[in-house]
Design a protein around this motif. Sequence first.
Motif, PDB file in Angstrom:
ATOM      1  N   THR A   1      -2.518   9.829   1.749  1.00 13.32           N
ATOM      2  CA  THR A   1      -3.794   9.331   2.251  1.00 13.32           C
ATOM      3  C   THR A   1      -4.789  10.459   2.522  1.00 13.32           C
ATOM      4  OG1 THR A   1      -2.935   9.437   4.506  1.00 13.32           O
ATOM      5  CG2 THR A   1      -2.745   7.330   3.357  1.00 13.32           C
TER       6      THR A   1
ATOM      7  N   GLN B   1      -3.685   2.401  -8.992  1.00 10.81           N
ATOM      8  CA  GLN B   1      -4.828   2.758  -8.159  1.00 10.81           C
ATOM      9  C   GLN B   1      -5.960   1.792  -8.466  1.00 10.81           C
ATOM     10  OE1 GLN B   1      -4.061   7.493  -7.415  1.00 10.81           O
ATOM     11  NE2 GLN B   1      -5.623   6.933  -8.896  1.00 10.81           N
TER      12      GLN B   1
ATOM     13  N   ASN C   1      -4.569   4.843  -2.825  1.00 11.39           N
ATOM     14  CA  ASN C   1      -6.005   5.090  -2.678  1.00 11.39           C
ATOM     15  C   ASN C   1      -6.409   6.295  -3.523  1.00 11.39           C
ATOM     16  OD1 ASN C   1      -4.348   6.594  -0.835  1.00 11.39           O
ATOM     17  ND2 ASN C   1      -6.189   7.317   0.168  1.00 11.39           N
TER      18      ASN C   1
ATOM     19  N   SER D   1     -13.890   8.771   3.924  1.00 11.13           N
ATOM     20  CA  SER D   1     -12.682   9.170   4.644  1.00 11.13           C
ATOM     21  C   SER D   1     -12.921   9.061   6.151  1.00 11.13           C
ATOM     22  CB  SER D   1     -12.284  10.592   4.259  1.00 11.13           C
ATOM     23  OG  SER D   1     -13.327  11.502   4.577  1.00 11.13           O
TER      24      SER D   1
ATOM     25  N   LYS E   1      -8.717  14.061  -0.530  1.00  7.46           N
ATOM     26  CA  LYS E   1      -9.141  12.780   0.059  1.00  7.46           C
ATOM     27  C   LYS E   1      -9.632  12.954   1.496  1.00  7.46           C
ATOM     28  CE  LYS E   1      -5.828  10.085  -2.704  1.00  7.46           C
ATOM     29  NZ  LYS E   1      -4.953  11.178  -3.151  1.00  7.46           N
TER      30      LYS E   1
ATOM     31  N   PHE F   1       0.854  -1.188   0.000  1.00  3.11           N
ATOM     32  CA  PHE F   1       0.000   0.000   0.000  1.00  3.11           C
ATOM     33  C   PHE F   1       0.890   1.238   0.000  1.00  3.11           C
ATOM     34  CE2 PHE F   1      -4.007  -1.815   2.293  1.00  3.11           C
ATOM     35  CZ  PHE F   1      -4.428  -2.371   1.095  1.00  3.11           C
TER      36      PHE F   1
ATOM     37  N   THR G   1      -9.408   7.425   2.289  1.00  2.00           N
ATOM     38  CA  THR G   1      -8.846   6.502   3.267  1.00  2.00           C
ATOM     39  C   THR G   1      -9.694   6.604   4.534  1.00  2.00           C
ATOM     40  OG1 THR G   1      -6.634   6.932   2.394  1.00  2.00           O
ATOM     41  CG2 THR G   1      -6.755   5.923   4.547  1.00  2.00           C
TER      42      THR G   1
ATOM     43  N   SER H   1     -11.193   2.988   0.679  1.00  2.00           N
ATOM     44  CA  SER H   1     -10.659   2.408  -0.554  1.00  2.00           C
ATOM     45  C   SER H   1      -9.706   1.258  -0.261  1.00  2.00           C
ATOM     46  CB  SER H   1      -9.935   3.481  -1.372  1.00  2.00           C
ATOM     47  OG  SER H   1     -10.814   4.487  -1.804  1.00  2.00           O
ATOM     48  N   LEU H   2      -8.880   1.422   0.771  1.00  2.00           N
ATOM     49  CA  LEU H   2      -7.928   0.367   1.116  1.00  2.00           C
ATOM     50  C   LEU H   2      -8.629  -0.799   1.809  1.00  2.00           C
ATOM     51  CD1 LEU H   2      -4.929   2.576   2.273  1.00  2.00           C
ATOM     52  CD2 LEU H   2      -5.309   1.523   0.042  1.00  2.00           C
TER      53      LEU H   2
ATOM     54  N   THR I   1      -5.808   3.770 -12.972  1.00  2.62           N
ATOM     55  CA  THR I   1      -6.773   3.186 -12.041  1.00  2.62           C
ATOM     56  C   THR I   1      -7.525   2.035 -12.691  1.00  2.62           C
ATOM     57  OG1 THR I   1      -7.066   5.286 -10.857  1.00  2.62           O
ATOM     58  CG2 THR I   1      -8.831   3.657 -10.668  1.00  2.62           C
TER      59      THR I   1
END
Length: 443
Positions: free
Chosen positions: A12, A277, A403, A23, A17, A7, A407, A410-411, A374
């Motif tokens: 992040t 991504q 990501n 988030s 984001k 990762f 965050t 997405s992770l 992506t």
Amino acid sequence: MTMHLAFDLSFTHTEGKWASPGSWEGRTYPDVRMFQELAVLAERGGIDMLFFGDGTSIPDTWQGSLDAAVKWGIQWPRQDMSPYIAAMAQVTSHVGFGLTYSSTFMHPYYVARLLNSLDHVTGGRIAFNVVGSTRVSDARNYGFDMLPPHGERYDRMEEFMAVCAALWDSVDPSAIVADRSTGVFGDPAGVHRIDHRGAHFAVQGPLNSVPSPQGHPVVVQAGSSPRGIAASAQFADIIFGIGGHLTSQQRHRTALDAALAAARRDPARVGILWAVQVILGRTADEAAARKEAMLDVWSHEAVGAYLSYNSGFDFSTLARSFTLSDVAEQIRLAEGTQAGFVQLVIDEVGEDARMSRDEFFERGWRYATGYDQTYAGTAASVADALEENFEATGSRGGFMIANPLSTPSSLADVVELLAPELRRRGAVGPAYPGGTLRENLLA
């Protein structure tokens, strides 16, 4: 061979984001608990490494001002991640950590000693991403008026890494006697000065530290220019490569293999982790809609600030129409990044192609957001795409997943949906077969 997964946690919270749906709630960067929770999440998914790129300035290349970067949160704020890694190591047992420092600005004795200590704190789970900095704004925070020439930065990097390697080897593991009956702690025969005196550094040594679990941390390097690839072949254990453009990836892999062979190293033993991504959905339509939303987060000046900072060239100065070869030459003269966005566009349309400013920024928008890098779809379709790309680029290494949306959601999707699918197929091996990052990531 099976692929490895890491990762990239470098951004992040930047580029919008921090405010995107999915988030953090109740956490604000740089709360260390955010990163501890991410580390636990990644370990649950069998992710090999958490990687932290770095820069030490606020982007100010665009229009010679940092205003756009500050306003839109472009690649800032950023912390030194070494204490965060120490904290993440305390809540995990297996996942590794990649830390970035610049050989252009830092001293090898300091970095070698710090990484030795972090390897102890993490129990043998540290990697060192060595970079030759490309940003004038970073340079001015270390007393440089301008960046050293491109080739000189890599000359310095090679010497920097040679000094680090000598320092990590300067105390033999057997030198630690610790005999309580005699009171003898160490054997002087196992402790060696390195007496290095080169073009950039003079270091007597030895390192005044106990040998760490890995001896040497895993070394990561991301140079993709011809000079950068030549440096990688000298010392890197694994490469961080630009993903999303198969022709460029294949060219990088071929050039790296040739450079490794010239350095008398086995190309089969040095993998590339391709930056990628991933957007996952329970359906293809859901994932596609999420991908399109990526383009709505950025403004024109945010894109300009991002592209300019990462190339080392102010794209606000572009003429209404220009050839790509002219822009590439200006970047070269500015000692900027010679294998970045402009080179990717050249690969697609040719260096003599004429392009309008608007067309350039339209492409730049997609690049800055990572849109073209992506993979969006269900876990099954994204796994198909990753397997195909892995095979097409030599089946050595894997992917550095960033990501693109938010965050931690997405992770978390990667951990809950994609990683199990890849492991079910046998594309990813058993989680953490070894005791150190070197044993796990380089297997």
